[in-house]
Design an enzyme around this catalytic site. Structure first.
Site, PDB file in Angstrom:
ATOM      1  N   HIS A  89      28.767 -74.979  18.790  1.00  0.00           N
ATOM      2  CA  HIS A  89      28.899 -73.861  18.747  1.00  0.00           C
ATOM      3  C   HIS A  89      28.277 -73.292  17.406  1.00  0.00           C
ATOM      4  O   HIS A  89      27.578 -72.475  17.385  1.00  0.00           O
ATOM      5  CB  HIS A  89      30.538 -73.566  18.703  1.00  0.00           C
ATOM      6  CG  HIS A  89      30.957 -72.075  18.340  1.00  0.00           C
ATOM      7  ND1 HIS A  89      31.052 -71.208  19.197  1.00  0.00           N
ATOM      8  CD2 HIS A  89      31.033 -71.446  17.246  1.00  0.00           C
ATOM      9  CE1 HIS A  89      31.362 -69.983  18.481  1.00  0.00           C
ATOM     10  NE2 HIS A  89      31.507 -70.146  17.468  1.00  0.00           N
ATOM     11  N   GLU A  90      28.596 -74.248  16.510  1.00  0.00           N
ATOM     12  CA  GLU A  90      28.148 -73.926  15.014  1.00  0.00           C
ATOM     13  C   GLU A  90      26.672 -74.107  14.918  1.00  0.00           C
ATOM     14  O   GLU A  90      25.956 -73.388  14.342  1.00  0.00           O
ATOM     15  CB  GLU A  90      28.737 -74.872  14.131  1.00  0.00           C
ATOM     16  CG  GLU A  90      30.267 -74.822  13.877  1.00  0.00           C
ATOM     17  CD  GLU A  90      30.729 -73.402  13.372  1.00  0.00           C
ATOM     18  OE1 GLU A  90      29.734 -72.445  13.090  1.00  0.00           O
ATOM     19  OE2 GLU A  90      31.962 -72.973  13.880  1.00  0.00           O
ATOM     20  N   HIS A 123      28.552 -64.624  18.936  1.00  0.00           N
ATOM     21  CA  HIS A 123      29.441 -64.951  19.913  1.00  0.00           C
ATOM     22  C   HIS A 123      29.039 -64.305  21.569  1.00  0.00           C
ATOM     23  O   HIS A 123      28.602 -63.268  21.400  1.00  0.00           O
ATOM     24  CB  HIS A 123      30.893 -64.397  19.405  1.00  0.00           C
ATOM     25  CG  HIS A 123      31.249 -65.338  18.177  1.00  0.00           C
ATOM     26  ND1 HIS A 123      32.070 -64.908  17.225  1.00  0.00           N
ATOM     27  CD2 HIS A 123      31.158 -66.732  17.922  1.00  0.00           C
ATOM     28  CE1 HIS A 123      32.357 -65.920  16.526  1.00  0.00           C
ATOM     29  NE2 HIS A 123      31.670 -66.886  16.819  1.00  0.00           N
ATOM     30  N   CYS A 124      29.538 -65.012  22.154  1.00  0.00           N
ATOM     31  CA  CYS A 124      28.979 -64.762  23.623  1.00  0.00           C
ATOM     32  C   CYS A 124      30.518 -64.306  24.065  1.00  0.00           C
ATOM     33  O   CYS A 124      31.645 -64.637  23.872  1.00  0.00           O
ATOM     34  CB  CYS A 124      28.732 -65.853  24.394  1.00  0.00           C
ATOM     35  SG  CYS A 124      28.375 -65.846  26.021  1.00  0.00           S
TER      36      CYS A 124
HETATM   37 ZN   LIG Z   1      31.335 -68.995  15.988  1.00  0.00          ZN
HETATM   38 ZN   LIG Z   2      26.922 -67.591  26.170  1.00  0.00          ZN
END
Ligand SMILES: [Zn+2]
Ligand SMILES: [Zn+2]
Lengths: 166, 450
Positions: free
Chosen positions: A109-110, A119-120
């Site tokens: 993520h990072e 962000h998704c």
């Molecule tokens: Zn994040």
């Molecule tokens: Zn995504």
């Protein structure tokens, strides 16, 4: 152990070449005594300034992290920047598989942020924001098609040679 | 989530500004920063911001002062105060001055994302309301003051009232407890020829027979122990107006005879008096009981029944006109918002879904109580499912089979998501749709995690 698993995941899931570097001490002013935690933003600035040739650096820490506004963070990173940081402190579980899985998710993520991804809103995507451990556990260890496309696009414009700082 | 949402962060501590900026940008918002109240006012003139995060403690112009200026220049702005431990009192003060929420730093990641969800939901609702307002105004204008109803069932009631109100005919109103029978009686009075005269109501079920008798007929001095002064009764007071006997099913057969005589002769005497008193009034009555059944059981006189029941008006229970619930809920929200001074703007889809999925055994009165309670406990600007959880648990056996397809869909999706602990993939599989369809529905219906 956690570090090599994270490195393997960065390579397998995000397609990043990853080197594990020797550990470094966090800067003295990173520790916040009243909170008993380390300020992630201070450490990231230090990490970003280290000259060692790697375009992206991901720090892994055992100690608990916070930020000036948040009571804790699992990880923190510069959006489209050079350095990110992950804490294993709140990820621990008696089941080692779950523990390593969490570490890998936060790291991916990072690193996604380092590559410029925000962000998704796909609930399962690794780039979905997790505000608690249950939310983190419900993510899959993969990018949704849109985020994956974006990662590949960014990587093709940067010849990436990822570095890891312990 | 709208990419266009513009946030301004106002804090004299640069680290705080930067940390908030970083968080918001990753979450897809656009961010302006200001290091002081003055700078914030300057920036807001150049960039339109939807949401302001304002530190309470700042040198020069403090957060409260800036809040006042922001509210003045941009009344629809959402202002969230940032406070440190120990100055929560000030934050509460700020809420009274129109801030929509506050965050006590350092805050949990959960708090921040929930807060943003709330703020955005309320913003979306506001925009939607803007569009719906004109339509709504049109609808409401056709209703009488104090009456909020959009259902066909209630409009039928209204049209009967319009027909019978101008006549002198006694009207008997039936319906469950809490449907608003007294309001209907008042409406008939207001539209009658006697609308200038008094509207005298008495609840026959609320007092003993002797007390009811003296309340209705009045008494002369010394008529009974305690009657130290002569007193006019309600029958007398209703002269040239309307007498409304609520819960008429509760009065004894003996009292029914006395009242029957009054209705036939338009004359009566006070208790302990001999002087005939004339009173000309229109009689309205109401009950939640089944009078024909009471007649069969010899509890109610049929001659009295035919006298009061020339026209029967049945007020449908709320569960048979759930389409009235949103407008009624809005109406009560307005009332309690004025009473409490809170800034609440409406309900989330999920909250409305819960209100419409409930059977309302206590009818409009119960709805009113529920809204009052929700307003009291509400934080933020919009009433969500959290404020109605007591309804959910108290009422599982009051949930209905009369929902629309749309409501059933929302409620079913929420339930499946909750049981799958919001694992969207798993929930989608269980629902037999694909994940992206489910995600779209979650967004469109604003389904929230319970
Ligand atoms: Zn994040
Ligand atoms: Zn995504």
């Amino acid at each position: 152990m956690a570090v090599s698993i994270i490195a393997a995941n960065l390579q397998a899931v995000a397609g990043l070449n990853t080197n594990i570097l020797p550990s470094v001490e966090p800067p003295d002013n990173a520790y916040v005594p009243v909170r008993g935690q380390f300020d992630a933003t201070v450490i990231i600035k230090k990490l970003a300034g280290l000259e060692d040739g790697a375009p992206f650096k991901l720090g892994i820490m055992a100690q608990d992290l916070c930020s000036p506004i948040l009571s804790f963070v699992y990880g923190e990173s510069q959006l489209g920047g050079k350095a990110a940081l992950v804490s294993l402190h709140r990820l621990f579980d008696d089941d080692p598989e779950l523990y390593y899985q969490r570490a890998a998710k936060i790291s991916l993520h990072e690193v996604g942020h380092l590559l410029g991804l925000g962000h998704c809103w796909e609930n399962f995507c690794i780039m979905h924001f997790s505000s608690n451990i249950a939310a983190l556990d419900s993510l899959s260890i993969s990018f949704c098609p849109a985020c994956e496309y974006e990662i590949n696009r960014r990587l093709s414009s940067i010849v990436a040679d990822g570095g890891l700082v312990r | 989530m709208s990419l266009a949402t513009q946030i301004m962060v106002v804090d004299d501590e640069e680290a705080i500004c930067e940390a908030l900026e970083a968080w918001f940008i990753k979450d897809g918002y656009r961010v302006e920063k200001a290091g002081s109240g003055f700078e914030a006012l300057e920036r807001m003139a150049q960039v339109y911001c939807d949401v302001y995060f304002v530190d309470i403690k700042m040198p020069g112009m403090d957060g409260l002062e800036l809040l006042g200026k922001l509210r003045e220049k941009q009344p629809d702005a959402d202002v969230i105060m940032i406070t440190a431990h120990g100055s929560i009192q000030t934050a509460v003060e700020a809420m009274k001055l129109g801030a929509c929420d506050y965050l006590c730093k350092p805050f949990d990641p959960d708090q921040l994302s929930l807060l943003m969800e709330r703020v955005l939901a309320s913003k979306a609702l506001r925009e939607e309301n803007q569009v719906l307002k004109e339509q709504l105004m049109e609808k409401r204008e056709s209703l009488w003051d104090g009456f909020i109803a959009q259902s066909e069932a209630m409009h039928q009631v209204f049209s009967v009232i319009e027909d019978v109100a101008p006549t002198q005919t006694p009207v008997h109103i039936t319906g469950e407890t809490g449907v608003g029978k007294e309001l209907i009686a008042e409406a008939i009075h207001m539209q009658s020829r006697h609308s200038e005269g008094p509207f005298i109501a008495i609840n026959c079920g609320a007092m003993s027979e002797t007390l009811l008798e003296s309340e209705l007929f009045g008494h002369e001095r010394g008529a009974f122990t305690g009657a130290v002064k002569a007193r006019r009764g309600r029958l007398e007071m209703a002269n040239k107006g309307t007498l409304f006997l609520d819960e008429i099913g509760e009065i004894s057969p003996k009292m029914q005879v006395s009242l029957l005589r009054v209705l036939e002769e338009k004359q009566f005497q006070r208790l302990g008096g001999s002087q005939p008193i004339t009173s000309d009034f229109r009689l309205l009555s109401a009950t939640h009981r089944d009078l024909p059944q009471l007649i069969r059981e010899n509890q109610f006189r049929d001659d009295f029944f035919y006298r009061i029941n020339v026209i029967t008006l049945k007020v449908p229970p709320l569960r048979e006109r759930l389409e009235d619930v949103p407008a009624l809920a809005d109406h009560f929200l307005d009332i309690y918002v004025q009473e409490t001074g809170k800034r609440l703007e409406g309900f989330t889809q999920r909250a409305l879904g819960m209100l419409m999925a409930y059977a309302w055994p206590g009818n409009v009165r119960e709805l009113r109580n529920v809204i009052e309670r929700a307003v009291v406990i509400a934080r933020g600007k919009i009433i969500g499912a959290e404020e109605l959880t007591f309804l959910d648990s108290a009422s599982s056996d009051c949930r209905l089979g009369t929902l629309t397809l749309h409501e059933v869909e929302i409620s079913h999706i929420s339930a499946v998501l909750d049981t799958s602990n919001w694992n969207v993939s798993r929930a989608a599989k269980q629902l037999g749709i694909d994940r992206s369809t489910l995600n779209r529905k979650i967004k469109r219906f604003q389904i929230e995690r319970a």
